[in-house]
Write a protein that holds these residues in place. Structure first.
Motif, PDB file in Angstrom:
ATOM      1  N   PHE A  18      -4.793  -1.442   9.976  1.00 19.28           N
ATOM      2  CA  PHE A  18      -5.121   0.003  10.161  1.00 19.28           C
ATOM      3  C   PHE A  18      -4.980   0.676  11.565  1.00 19.28           C
ATOM      4  O   PHE A  18      -4.637   1.614  11.770  1.00 19.28           O
ATOM      5  N   ALA A  19      -5.524  -0.062  12.660  1.00 24.36           N
ATOM      6  CA  ALA A  19      -5.709   0.662  14.085  1.00 24.36           C
ATOM      7  C   ALA A  19      -4.101   0.709  14.308  1.00 24.36           C
ATOM      8  O   ALA A  19      -3.715   1.735  14.992  1.00 24.36           O
ATOM      9  N   ILE A  20      -3.228  -0.321  14.090  1.00 24.74           N
ATOM     10  CA  ILE A  20      -1.866  -0.181  14.374  1.00 24.74           C
ATOM     11  C   ILE A  20      -1.087   1.010  13.585  1.00 24.74           C
ATOM     12  O   ILE A  20      -0.266   1.791  14.215  1.00 24.74           O
ATOM     13  N   THR A  21      -1.526   1.428  12.274  1.00 22.50           N
ATOM     14  CA  THR A  21      -1.028   2.362  11.511  1.00 22.50           C
ATOM     15  C   THR A  21      -1.748   3.907  12.149  1.00 22.50           C
ATOM     16  O   THR A  21      -0.590   4.571  12.190  1.00 22.50           O
ATOM     17  N   LEU A  22      -2.727   3.817  12.573  1.00 22.14           N
ATOM     18  CA  LEU A  22      -3.254   4.964  13.278  1.00 22.14           C
ATOM     19  C   LEU A  22      -2.491   5.433  14.568  1.00 22.14           C
ATOM     20  O   LEU A  22      -2.304   6.420  14.869  1.00 22.14           O
ATOM     21  N   ALA A  23      -2.198   4.156  15.316  1.00 23.04           N
ATOM     22  CA  ALA A  23      -1.565   4.401  16.800  1.00 23.04           C
ATOM     23  C   ALA A  23      -0.190   4.782  16.426  1.00 23.04           C
ATOM     24  O   ALA A  23       0.377   5.605  17.114  1.00 23.04           O
ATOM     25  N   TYR A  24       0.514   4.116  15.373  1.00 25.50           N
ATOM     26  CA  TYR A  24       1.891   4.629  15.143  1.00 25.50           C
ATOM     27  C   TYR A  24       1.948   6.361  14.584  1.00 25.50           C
ATOM     28  O   TYR A  24       2.788   6.895  14.792  1.00 25.50           O
ATOM     29  N   ALA A  81       0.797  -1.277   0.084  1.00 25.93           N
ATOM     30  CA  ALA A  81       0.105  -0.129   0.000  1.00 25.93           C
ATOM     31  C   ALA A  81       0.864   1.170   0.050  1.00 25.93           C
ATOM     32  O   ALA A  81       0.464   2.399  -0.485  1.00 25.93           O
ATOM     33  N   GLY A  82       1.973   1.105   0.550  1.00 25.93           N
ATOM     34  CA  GLY A  82       2.945   2.341   0.833  1.00 25.93           C
ATOM     35  C   GLY A  82       4.053   2.300   0.065  1.00 25.93           C
ATOM     36  O   GLY A  82       4.478   3.102  -1.212  1.00 25.93           O
ATOM     37  N   THR A  83       4.802   1.213   0.221  1.00 21.61           N
ATOM     38  CA  THR A  83       6.414   1.128  -0.275  1.00 21.61           C
ATOM     39  C   THR A  83       6.306   0.940  -1.760  1.00 21.61           C
ATOM     40  O   THR A  83       7.307   1.465  -2.466  1.00 21.61           O
ATOM     41  N   LEU A  84       5.403   0.337  -2.410  1.00 23.36           N
ATOM     42  CA  LEU A  84       5.088  -0.149  -3.683  1.00 23.36           C
ATOM     43  C   LEU A  84       5.322   1.226  -4.261  1.00 23.36           C
ATOM     44  O   LEU A  84       5.858   1.391  -5.834  1.00 23.36           O
ATOM     45  N   GLN A  85       4.491   2.245  -3.919  1.00 20.95           N
ATOM     46  CA  GLN A  85       4.303   3.481  -4.675  1.00 20.95           C
ATOM     47  C   GLN A  85       5.677   4.226  -4.791  1.00 20.95           C
ATOM     48  O   GLN A  85       6.092   4.924  -5.749  1.00 20.95           O
ATOM     49  N   ALA A 103      -5.561   4.853   2.516  1.00 14.67           N
ATOM     50  CA  ALA A 103      -4.987   3.749   2.939  1.00 14.67           C
ATOM     51  C   ALA A 103      -5.923   2.598   3.496  1.00 14.67           C
ATOM     52  O   ALA A 103      -5.765   1.417   3.181  1.00 14.67           O
ATOM     53  N   LEU A 104      -7.108   3.055   3.979  1.00 18.47           N
ATOM     54  CA  LEU A 104      -8.091   1.864   4.255  1.00 18.47           C
ATOM     55  C   LEU A 104      -8.815   1.243   3.111  1.00 18.47           C
ATOM     56  O   LEU A 104      -8.731   0.069   3.090  1.00 18.47           O
ATOM     57  N   VAL A 105      -8.777   2.028   2.027  1.00 19.40           N
ATOM     58  CA  VAL A 105      -9.369   1.704   0.832  1.00 19.40           C
ATOM     59  C   VAL A 105      -8.249   0.757   0.178  1.00 19.40           C
ATOM     60  O   VAL A 105      -8.736  -0.549   0.060  1.00 19.40           O
TER      61      VAL A 105
END
Length: 227
Positions: free
Chosen positions: A157-163, A103-107, A208-210
């Motif tokens: 997603f929850a871990i991402t938001l917390a981080y 979702a992120g690094t590939l971009q 990100a969620l999508v």
């Protein structure tokens, strides 16, 4: 002196890694064995070496800045997580590597923000870190069949938001701008398509969620078909 980036070495490196990664996943999927553990740990060591070398090189050159060079960006953390996932192959670590990597690094692989050309050290660090995460994600999920579990999208997603909240606190206390949470980046990035600061933070979270849901869709379909 950092050289001008030439696209040919980068494109050649990407193509070679894609070919090698595809072959590695195919062989691991159809011929599993102890060798796959050794291969995964080799990838882990490359990723760990990349993470350490980046910080050490900055310190040795005298360019290290706590406000810019701490490994707090999501890609920096993903390098360490991917290394841990390859070494221990725990489901949560694999899920974080898969979702964050694709979702992120590939971009960052497709649209590289690289200001150093071959054969500068930064060129190899960028390749090893970003391509290494994507390779690890595919090898673990496709090659070793450690697929995301039901509910993994919500967990990641929850871990991402917390981080993100943690990094936001670091930014607020230090005056830094990790993950562009305090102000938009100086260079053009995809964030500029998501609205002005601070609204692009909420927009990025929605996107990100999508993306996480789309990446999980093949496994949702596979589970329903299996049931």
């Amino acid at each position: 002196m950092v050289g001008i980036v030439t696209p040919v070495p980068y494109l050649v490196a990407v193509v070679l890694v894609v070919l090698a990664g595809t072959a590695l996943c195919a062989v691991a999927r159809h011929n599993p064995g102890r060798w796959t553990i050794l291969a995964a740990r080799l990838v882990a060591l490359v990723l760990l070496a990349d993470a350490v070398s980046f910080v050490v090189a900055k310190i040795v050159s005298g360019d290290f800045s706590p406000k810019a060079d701490l490994p707090l960006a999501l890609c920096d953390v993903a390098v360490v997580l991917a290394a841990a996932a390859c070494w221990w192959r725990r489901p949560l670590l694999v899920e974080l590597t898969y979702f964050w990597g694709l979702a992120g690094t590939l971009q960052a692989v497709v649209t590289p923000d690289l200001n150093a050309g071959f054969p500068h050290l930064v060129f190899f660090q960028y390749l090893a870190g970003h391509l290494g995460i994507v390779l690890a994600a595919f090898f673990l999920v496709v090659g070793l069949r450690i697929v995301p579990r039901p509910g993994s999208v919500v967990t990641v997603f929850a871990i991402t938001l917390a981080y993100t909240a943690f990094v936001g606190l670091v930014d607020a206390l230090s005056g830094a701008n990790y993950m562009f949470l305090r102000r938009r980046p100086g260079n053009w990035t995809l964030l500029r398509l998501l609205g002005p600061w601070p609204w692009y933070i909420a927009s990025a979270a929605a996107v990100a969620l999508v993306l996480l849901a789309v990446l999980d869709l093949p496994f949702v379909i596979a589970r329903r078909h299996h049931d």
